[in-house]
Design an enzyme around this catalytic site. Structure first.
Site, PDB file in Angstrom:
ATOM      1  NE  ARG A 250      -3.688  -2.502   2.633  1.00 27.20           N
ATOM      2  CZ  ARG A 250      -4.905  -2.468   1.867  1.00 27.20           C
ATOM      3  NH1 ARG A 250      -5.185  -1.503   1.047  1.00 27.20           N
ATOM      4  NH2 ARG A 250      -5.476  -3.692   1.966  1.00 27.20           N
ATOM      5  CB  THR A 304     -12.533  -3.977  -4.999  1.00 26.79           C
ATOM      6  OG1 THR A 304     -13.287  -3.745  -3.865  1.00 26.79           O
ATOM      7  CG2 THR A 304     -13.198  -3.601  -6.115  1.00 26.79           C
ATOM      8  CB  ILE A 305     -12.125  -9.039  -2.294  1.00 30.79           C
ATOM      9  CG1 ILE A 305     -12.555 -10.254  -2.124  1.00 30.79           C
ATOM     10  CG2 ILE A 305     -12.141  -8.227  -0.734  1.00 30.79           C
ATOM     11  CD1 ILE A 305     -11.583 -11.356  -1.252  1.00 30.79           C
ATOM     12  CG  ASP A 306     -14.414  -4.805   0.263  1.00 31.37           C
ATOM     13  OD1 ASP A 306     -14.604  -6.136   0.427  1.00 31.37           O
ATOM     14  OD2 ASP A 306     -13.990  -3.759   0.890  1.00 31.37           O
ATOM     15  CG  MET A 349     -12.815  -9.287   3.644  1.00 33.43           C
ATOM     16  SD  MET A 349     -11.967 -10.375   2.425  1.00 33.43           S
ATOM     17  CE  MET A 349     -12.831 -11.602   2.183  1.00 33.43           C
ATOM     18  NE  ARG A 351     -11.761   0.481   4.504  1.00 37.88           N
ATOM     19  CZ  ARG A 351     -11.202   0.687   5.850  1.00 37.88           C
ATOM     20  NH1 ARG A 351     -10.850   0.017   6.624  1.00 37.88           N
ATOM     21  NH2 ARG A 351     -11.376   1.875   6.228  1.00 37.88           N
ATOM     22  CG  MET A 458      -8.331 -18.620   6.529  1.00 43.59           C
ATOM     23  SD  MET A 458      -9.369 -19.588   7.612  1.00 43.59           S
ATOM     24  CE  MET A 458      -9.604 -21.015   6.492  1.00 43.59           C
TER      25      MET A 458
END
Length: 534
Positions: A250, A304-306, A349, A351, A458
């Site tokens: 990051r 982005t996994i979100d 997850m 945010r 995980m």
């Protein structure tokens, strides 16, 4: 100029103007308004991966009493979604026949690099005027579930974006290309799949000089980190493993330093894999290259996994995350169902966006309460979560709670701490729920066996599933097609099941959120049977 962590720009409001080439250039690299690199809407968030905090463009500036408002809106839309192109800076840049043709198994003549032939009989190219319709539902009323209306009458207005894919004419000679790939932010299933496909597609075009920049933007400034040579042989099987071949990190150096490094290394194609903040950095790099009049294409691939990137059906890694979350939810269900008055709590997850928690809850069929950041809730009180948990134990003997990491942050003590990307460090809502639940049932004299599962790391580290593997493959291919077509400052995504190119500023103005009035959230509530917790 500060570090790239400080470069988060928002979309300037564009006036209603007829769309002509001169108008388009006003919104391209030449326009000084698009060369401002200091932040204009960060609101205390300094990370290049931090969420852009400015509100999205609204319809408040539209004068609906103007009989031509619809035409003006579409002209404005066309100007906003025009793709930046190398010819904005180099008007005389000559296009050449594409070296990408699947009827040929070699991209360019081996004996004479620079000789390009065009296969006019192959109809696999995308016309530059091809478009994809962004919205496909006609809402007859603003009160329809999930309605997205421009005006009070829900007038149908077509909104088109550019179709992705190979073009018949390209603006780079493959033997003159040095392409670089970077992966930024956190891990996400599918990173290696995208890297692999970018490399393979570049080689089909005829590119021989392909490198990876290790550990994100940091790799441009850290002298101990050297380029990773990439070829089909190197990347052939990397998609069989999770993580990133190139590593992630990051933050990063100043934008000017990154562009200095691009010049020194001779890189003229940069593929950036990351989320909102990473794309803000990529756009800043693109604008700095425009300012210096460099022939460099900067192409983003949304990671982005979100699933919180605007205008796109989904981003890679999301399907895998939802699938893997089933294991955690099922474990929580078994623990809760097997215990006397068992309660399983799973934190997933998300945010700012609760897509993973919502769809994992919906697909599992084992969740009784789903909590997401977009929907406020009371935890205590007669209509709170704890009261409903008591009801569930009394009526069915067990319960499963699925909560997104960003949910209920108003219940936790603020730390004001930020990570390397400038994101606010959240309190652990999962631990809070576990502790408060134990405390509540102990105080009212009811036994409760509470188990808490956090599968975050995980899930991030596993390889992509079949669905994400296909998505990553096509995204990687289209990223390369976009670069060779001469575009820069764009990203590629799935839009209504079709692949499209978007100007980066249009997809990073703010995170995509779950609409509490959407049919998908209503379906989730129907599945869980939970009440309103307010």
């Amino acid at each position: 100029m500060g570090s790239i962590s400080h470069v988060i720009t928002t979309n300037p409001t564009l006036p209603h103007l007829p769309f002509t080439r001169s108008t388009a250039l006003r919104f391209s690299c030449f326009n000084p308004r698009f060369l401002r690199l200091p932040p204009t809407g960060v609101a205390g968030k300094v990370g290049v991966f931090a969420e852009v905090s400015s509100p999205s463009r609204t319809t408040s500036a539209i004068d609906f009493s103007d009989p031509d408002w619809k035409t003006k809106f579409q002209q404005d839309w066309e100007a906003r979604f025009r793709l930046p192109h190398l010819t904005d800076i180099f008007p005389d840049a000559p296009p050449i026949p594409s070296t990408f043709c699947l009827k040929m198994r070699t991209s360019i003549d081996r004996d004479f690099p620079g000789h390009y032939s065009s296969d006019e009989d192959w109809h696999g190219y995308i016309n530059n005027n091809d478009r994809v319709l962004l919205k496909t539902i006609y809402y007859s009323s603003p009160t329809s579930a999930g309605a997205e209306c421009l005006d009070p009458d829900c007038t149908w207005v077509e909104q088109w974006v550019h179709r992705a894919g190979p073009r018949e004419k390209i603006y780079y000679k493959p033997e003159e290309v040095k392409a670089a790939i970077i992966t930024c932010g956190g891990l996400c299933p599918g990173l290696n799949d995208v890297i692999r496909q970018i490399v393979i597609t570049l080689e089909i075009y005829g590119v021989k000089n392909i490198v990876g920049i290790p550990f994100g933007y940091r790799g441009f400034s850290d002298k101990e980190l050297t380029e990773v040579p990439l070829s089909r042989r190197v990347v052939q099987n990397i998609h069989l493993s999770g993580g990133s071949l190139l590593g992630v990190s990051r933050g990063g150096p100043a934008v000017s330093d990154i562009v200095d490094s691009l010049e020194e290394r001779g890189i003229n194609m940069l593929f950036v894999l990351g989320g909102n903040g990473t794309h803000a950095g990529a756009n800043a790099i693109h604008l700095e290259c425009c300012k210096r009049r460099l022939k460099v294409s900067v192409i983003g691939v949304p990671k982005t996994i979100d699933n919180d990137i605007l205008l796109m059906d989904k981003t890679f890694g999301f399907d895998t995350a939802v699938e893997e979350a089933q294991r955690a939810i099922n474990s929580a269900y078994i623990e809760a169902h097997s215990a006397y008055h068992g309660i399983g709590v799973v934190k997933l997850m998300g945010r700012s966006s609760g897509f993973i928690a919502m769809q994992a809850s919906l697909s599992s069929g084992q969740v009784d309460i789903c909590l997401i950041p977009e929907v406020p809730f009371n935890f205590h009180g007669p209509r709170g979560v704890l009261s409903h948990l008591k009801f569930l134990l009394e009526t069915k003997g067990s319960a499963v709670v699925c909560v997104a990491e960003g949910a209920g942050q108003n219940l936790l003590q603020k730390t004001n701490a930020t990570d390397a990307s400038g994101n606010v460090v959240f309190g652990d809502i999962g631990v809070y729920i576990q502790q408060e639940t134990k405390k509540y049932f102990k105080e009212i004299g009811i036994h409760a066996d509470v188990k808490y599962i956090d599968p975050t790391y995980m899930i991030r580290a596993i390889r992509a599933n079949a669905s994400d593997g296909i998505l990553c493959t096509v995204l990687g291919q289209n990223a390369v097609h976009g670069a060779f077509a001469g575009y820069s400052g764009i990203t590629v995504g799935l839009c209504n099941t079709h692949y499209a190119y978007f100007p980066i500023p249009e997809v990073i103005s703010h995170p995509r959120l779950v609409d509490p009035n959407s049919r998908m959230w209503h379906r989730c509530l129907t599945s869980t049977g939970q009440p309103d917790f307010i």
